[in-house]
Write a protein that holds these residues in place. Structure first.
Motif, PDB file in Angstrom:
ATOM      1  N   THR A  47      -1.851   0.307  -4.066  1.00  0.00           N
ATOM      2  CA  THR A  47      -2.526   1.298  -3.225  1.00  0.00           C
ATOM      3  C   THR A  47      -3.541   2.094  -4.042  1.00  0.00           C
ATOM      4  N   GLU A  48      -3.116   2.463  -5.241  1.00  0.00           N
ATOM      5  CA  GLU A  48      -4.021   3.211  -6.112  1.00  0.00           C
ATOM      6  C   GLU A  48      -5.252   2.371  -6.465  1.00  0.00           C
ATOM      7  N   GLN A  49      -4.997   1.098  -6.701  1.00  0.00           N
ATOM      8  CA  GLN A  49      -6.110   0.197  -7.018  1.00  0.00           C
ATOM      9  C   GLN A  49      -7.089   0.122  -5.843  1.00  0.00           C
ATOM     10  N   ILE A  50      -6.539   0.014  -4.630  1.00  0.00           N
ATOM     11  CA  ILE A  50      -7.388  -0.079  -3.442  1.00  0.00           C
ATOM     12  C   ILE A  50      -8.204   1.203  -3.272  1.00  0.00           C
ATOM     13  N   SER A  51      -7.598   2.331  -3.629  1.00  0.00           N
ATOM     14  CA  SER A  51      -8.302   3.602  -3.449  1.00  0.00           C
ATOM     15  C   SER A  51      -9.540   3.683  -4.346  1.00  0.00           C
ATOM     16  N   GLY A  52      -9.591   2.816  -5.363  1.00  0.00           N
ATOM     17  CA  GLY A  52     -10.760   2.815  -6.227  1.00  0.00           C
ATOM     18  C   GLY A  52     -11.855   1.871  -5.756  1.00  0.00           C
ATOM     19  N   LEU A  53     -11.582   1.130  -4.676  1.00  0.00           N
ATOM     20  CA  LEU A  53     -12.587   0.188  -4.176  1.00  0.00           C
ATOM     21  C   LEU A  53     -13.681   0.945  -3.427  1.00  0.00           C
ATOM     22  N   PRO A  54     -14.919   0.444  -3.486  1.00  0.00           N
ATOM     23  CA  PRO A  54     -16.011   1.128  -2.783  1.00  0.00           C
ATOM     24  C   PRO A  54     -15.797   1.141  -1.267  1.00  0.00           C
ATOM     25  N   THR A  72      18.871   5.818   3.455  1.00  0.00           N
ATOM     26  CA  THR A  72      18.915   7.171   4.001  1.00  0.00           C
ATOM     27  C   THR A  72      17.638   7.903   3.602  1.00  0.00           C
ATOM     28  N   ALA A  73      17.400   9.020   4.289  1.00  0.00           N
ATOM     29  CA  ALA A  73      16.135   9.720   4.065  1.00  0.00           C
ATOM     30  C   ALA A  73      15.996  10.187   2.619  1.00  0.00           C
ATOM     31  N   ASP A  74      17.118  10.521   1.967  1.00  0.00           N
ATOM     32  CA  ASP A  74      16.973  10.988   0.590  1.00  0.00           C
ATOM     33  C   ASP A  74      16.666   9.834  -0.369  1.00  0.00           C
ATOM     34  N   GLY A  75      16.665   8.597   0.165  1.00  0.00           N
ATOM     35  CA  GLY A  75      16.242   7.463  -0.650  1.00  0.00           C
ATOM     36  C   GLY A  75      14.726   7.264  -0.620  1.00  0.00           C
ATOM     37  N   LEU A  76      14.050   8.020   0.237  1.00  0.00           N
ATOM     38  CA  LEU A  76      12.574   7.950   0.283  1.00  0.00           C
ATOM     39  C   LEU A  76      12.028   8.889  -0.791  1.00  0.00           C
ATOM     40  N   TYR A  77      12.388   8.546  -2.041  1.00  0.00           N
ATOM     41  CA  TYR A  77      12.229   9.491  -3.148  1.00  0.00           C
ATOM     42  C   TYR A  77      10.793   9.869  -3.449  1.00  0.00           C
ATOM     43  N   ASP A  78       9.834   9.061  -2.980  1.00  0.00           N
ATOM     44  CA  ASP A  78       8.445   9.333  -3.376  1.00  0.00           C
ATOM     45  C   ASP A  78       7.568   9.637  -2.172  1.00  0.00           C
ATOM     46  N   LEU A  79       8.201   9.979  -1.051  1.00  0.00           N
ATOM     47  CA  LEU A  79       7.451  10.117   0.193  1.00  0.00           C
ATOM     48  C   LEU A  79       6.415  11.238   0.119  1.00  0.00           C
ATOM     49  N   THR A  80       6.790  12.343  -0.534  1.00  0.00           N
ATOM     50  CA  THR A  80       5.864  13.479  -0.620  1.00  0.00           C
ATOM     51  C   THR A  80       4.536  13.042  -1.222  1.00  0.00           C
ATOM     52  N   ASP A  81       4.631  12.309  -2.317  1.00  0.00           N
ATOM     53  CA  ASP A  81       3.427  11.868  -3.002  1.00  0.00           C
ATOM     54  C   ASP A  81       2.622  10.892  -2.134  1.00  0.00           C
ATOM     55  N   LEU A  82       3.356   9.993  -1.456  1.00  0.00           N
ATOM     56  CA  LEU A  82       2.665   9.024  -0.603  1.00  0.00           C
ATOM     57  C   LEU A  82       1.943   9.734   0.531  1.00  0.00           C
ATOM     58  N   GLU A  83       2.587  10.762   1.081  1.00  0.00           N
ATOM     59  CA  GLU A  83       1.946  11.471   2.189  1.00  0.00           C
ATOM     60  C   GLU A  83       0.706  12.220   1.713  1.00  0.00           C
ATOM     61  N   LYS A  84       0.768  12.711   0.485  1.00  0.00           N
ATOM     62  CA  LYS A  84      -0.427  13.344  -0.088  1.00  0.00           C
ATOM     63  C   LYS A  84      -1.558  12.326  -0.199  1.00  0.00           C
ATOM     64  N   MET A  85      -1.206  11.125  -0.665  1.00  0.00           N
ATOM     65  CA  MET A  85      -2.225  10.078  -0.782  1.00  0.00           C
ATOM     66  C   MET A  85      -2.817   9.778   0.591  1.00  0.00           C
TER      67      MET A  85
END
Lengths: 371, 283
Positions: A261-268, A281-294
């Protein structure tokens, strides 16, 4: 070299099961004690690996071309274990002694010559590839932990900085060893594109009883040292297809897909990207905050969290493959999936049933290099 | 489940006639623990058989060589000495493998137990919190109703509403606090019990530590004592040659794919609490 004779002698030996690799390693360590240090304390898994590799080589020994790539990989991968060219003849001697031991009266000078010739060929390909690799990159990279965060009692993310640049493609994996568990290497995916400051992020979930994952989740502090091996793996982004992208991530299988995803964000001109991120479970979505920011930064990115085992969860509920079946038409997408094997398998089956061509589905294939 | 015949060995008949209980309510398939424990047993038996076979074979080889070299049937040749050394080293390595595997099994079981207990505690806490909230709400509502309908109240409508609201909040917080205190005390007691049993099991595990050398060579070490508690003996699953650690844990699994869902609803620390206010996070 009489291939059939060689294979028969291997079959006679293989009947003895675990006793064969046990004999081989004991013989090697007795003749050359310095080689013991290349291996972990417990040799059980190592013996299985040896038998597996030998079986593969012997069954294909007449097609050296087909074996070539495998042997070269093997040679390159062995660099990080500290296998140097001068150890190869030692291994050959012990291998021949082992086959002799288990062939008993069937052992002949001709067989001995066959085995020696076959081994020399193998060793030549392996050491050749290793030497070539050594000219291009170190055997492993020294890394220091610069940040570590326990996201749940069994889920951690951490950042390391390497001393030398490590060139990998987003989505690939690297093997990793901790001084806390010497000689135990496991594969993990950096969750970012290569950075100028030489840092990499990793996501780790603790496996119950897992040798290394336990150290990486709960036993790492800032300043801890790790060794990192050469990048491997084929789960890499294929740009320029003109198709939109679907990423399907189960648990820490998110890491390589986050890097993509990060790589794609660098595409023109980035394609539209849907990222399905699933956990039990929801607490297994450990990186969701960061993904939502992206997702908030990039209008082309849609993040869909999915939870399978929590009835009260307000968002998408179900297994990832069930959710993707009801959440869109993916036939015109390039799909990248990563996560536990059953999840990935269910995803592929589902996608193909939905009409996504297999050629558009990208998965991890470590080939032999599964540690 | 441990299946065993008189001599403690597994027989083909037993393997053929094994039946597994269904999983606990709410889970699919067979009872996992029983199946895994049986697999461990089968694996152990296989390893024993293979090892027996290997050592018998070695014995045959030794005897065969002795016959071939019958020129000097008693003299040990250097080759034999090497083979003997290989055998000794192999045995030592197998022993080391067994200890590592046992330690790994032990740690796996501890973690599994801890994970299960955590899930249960959190689920229970969530249920409990729900009950407490309901009770606090209904009692507070009653208090407010009483206050609102208090006869002889001369005050106007707004004042009465405020008083009722105050009564509601007071009662709510009182009930809630009482429950919270009781609940925390129970938790604390649990933790203490847990600590004690862990100490006991650690002590037992230490007493049970493997004793690799024949007595006499390490005079200072105490002999392995029979452990006093149920923790003392290695659990049935601790086969010495248990499977290698799961490969490539890089993409570790959400258990949902590898095992049936647990019967109790797993805990949430998610925004699911929008329907029930923040006390869902009570634990």
């Amino acid at each position: 070299m009489d291939v059939q004779r060689l294979q028969e002698s291997f079959a006679r030996m293989a009947m003895h099961g675990d006793a064969v690799p046990l004999f081989f390693y004991s013989d090697l360590f007795l003749r050359h004690p310095e080689t013991r240090d290349l291996f972990p304390v417990s040799m059980a898994a190592q013996r299985d690996r040896l038998v597996h590799a030998l079986g593969r080589i012997v069954s294909d020994v007449e097609h050296v071309d087909a074996l070539g790539g495998y042997l070269q990989d093997l040679g390159r991968e062995h660099r990080k274990f500290g296998a140097i060219a001068e150890y190869y003849p030692h291994v050959g001697t012990s291998l021949v002694a082992t086959v002799a031991q288990f062939n008993g009266p069937a052992w002949t000078p001709e067989l001995a010559a066959d085995w020696k010739a076959a081994y020399d060929l193998i060793a030549q390909v392996m050491t050749g590839a290793a030497a070539e690799d050594a000219a291009a990159r170190p055997a492993f990279w020294e890394a220091t932990v610069v940040a570590h965060e326990l996201r749940r009692f069994d889920l951690a993310t951490f950042r390391v900085a390497t001393t030398e640049p490590l060139h990998y493609l987003p989505g690939q994996s690297v093997s990793m060893e901790s001084s806390e568990r010497p000689r135990i290497w496991r594969l993990y995916s950096p969750a970012n594109v290569p950075r100028d400051d030489l840092t990499m992020d990793f996501h780790v979930r603790m496996i119950d009883g897992g040798t290394l994952s336990m150290v990486l989740t709960r036993g790492l502090a800032v300043g801890a040292r790790l060794r990192i091996g050469s990048p491997v793996g084929t789960l890499t982004y294929e740009p320029g297809t003109g198709r939109d992208v679907l990423l399907v991530a189960g648990s820490t299988g998110l890491a390589p897909l986050k890097a993509i995803t990060e790589q794609i964000s660098g595409l023109p001109d980035p394609p539209r990207v849907h990222l399905l991120f699933g956990a039990r479970t929801a607490d297994g979505l450990y990186d969701l905050t960061d993904l939502e920011k992206m997702a908030a930064r990039h209008p082309w990115l849609t993040v869909i969290p999915v939870v399978s085992d929590e009835p009260g969860y307000p968002g998408e509920r179900g297994m990832l493959h069930e959710v993707l079946a009801r959440s869109g038409d993916w036939r015109g997408h390039d799909v990248y999936a990563s996560g536990p094997t059953p999840m990935v398998e269910a995803t592929v089956t589902q996608l193909m049933a939905l009409g996504v061509p297999r050629g558009q589905i990208h998965l991890e294939d470590f080939g032999w290099s599964e540690p | 489940m441990t299946v065993s015949s008189r001599n403690g060995r597994l027989t083909p008949d037993q393997v053929q006639s094994i039946s597994f209980p269904p999983a606990r309510f709410g889970r699919r398939g067979l009872d996992e623990e029983t199946v895994y424990s049986f697999c461990d047993q089968v694996q152990h038996e296989l390893m024993t058989l293979l090892n027996e076979k290997a050592s018998l074979w070695e014995e045959v080889e030794r005897l065969r060589r002795r016959i071939i070299d019958s020129g000097d049937p008693t003299g040990a040749r250097p080759e034999d000495a090497h083979i003997q050394a290989v055998r000794i080293l192999s045995n030592a390595q197998q022993m080391a493998d067994k200890y590592v595997a046992d330690a790994q099994d032990y740690s796996r079981q501890l973690t599994q137990d801890a994970r299960r207990q955590r899930d249960e505690v959190l689920a229970e806490a969530k249920k409990h919190a729900g009950r407490v909230l309901d009770e606090a709400h209904s009692r507070a509502s009653r208090a407010a109703d009483v206050m609102a309908s208090e006869p002889g109240s001369v005050a106007g409508g707004e004042w009465r509403d405020r008083t009722a609201e105050l009564a509601y909040l007071r009662t709510f917080s009182e009930v809630y606090r009482t429950h919270l205190r009781a609940y925390l005390e129970t938790l604390l007691n649990n933790v203490e019990d847990w600590e004690q049993s862990e100490q006991a099991s650690l002590a037992a595990a230490r007493a049970e530590l493997p004793f690799p050398f024949p007595s006499g060579t390490q005079g200072q070490s105490p002999p392995p004592a029979p452990g006093p508690t149920s923790y003392s003996s290695p659990p049935p699953g601790s086969s010495p040659y248990s499977t290698p650690p799961p490969p490539a844990p890089s993409y570790s699994s959400p258990p949902s794919y590898s095992s049936p869902p647990s019967s109790s609803p797993p805990p949430s620390s998610s925004p699911a609490s929008s329907s029930s206010p923040s006390p869902a996070r009570l634990p």
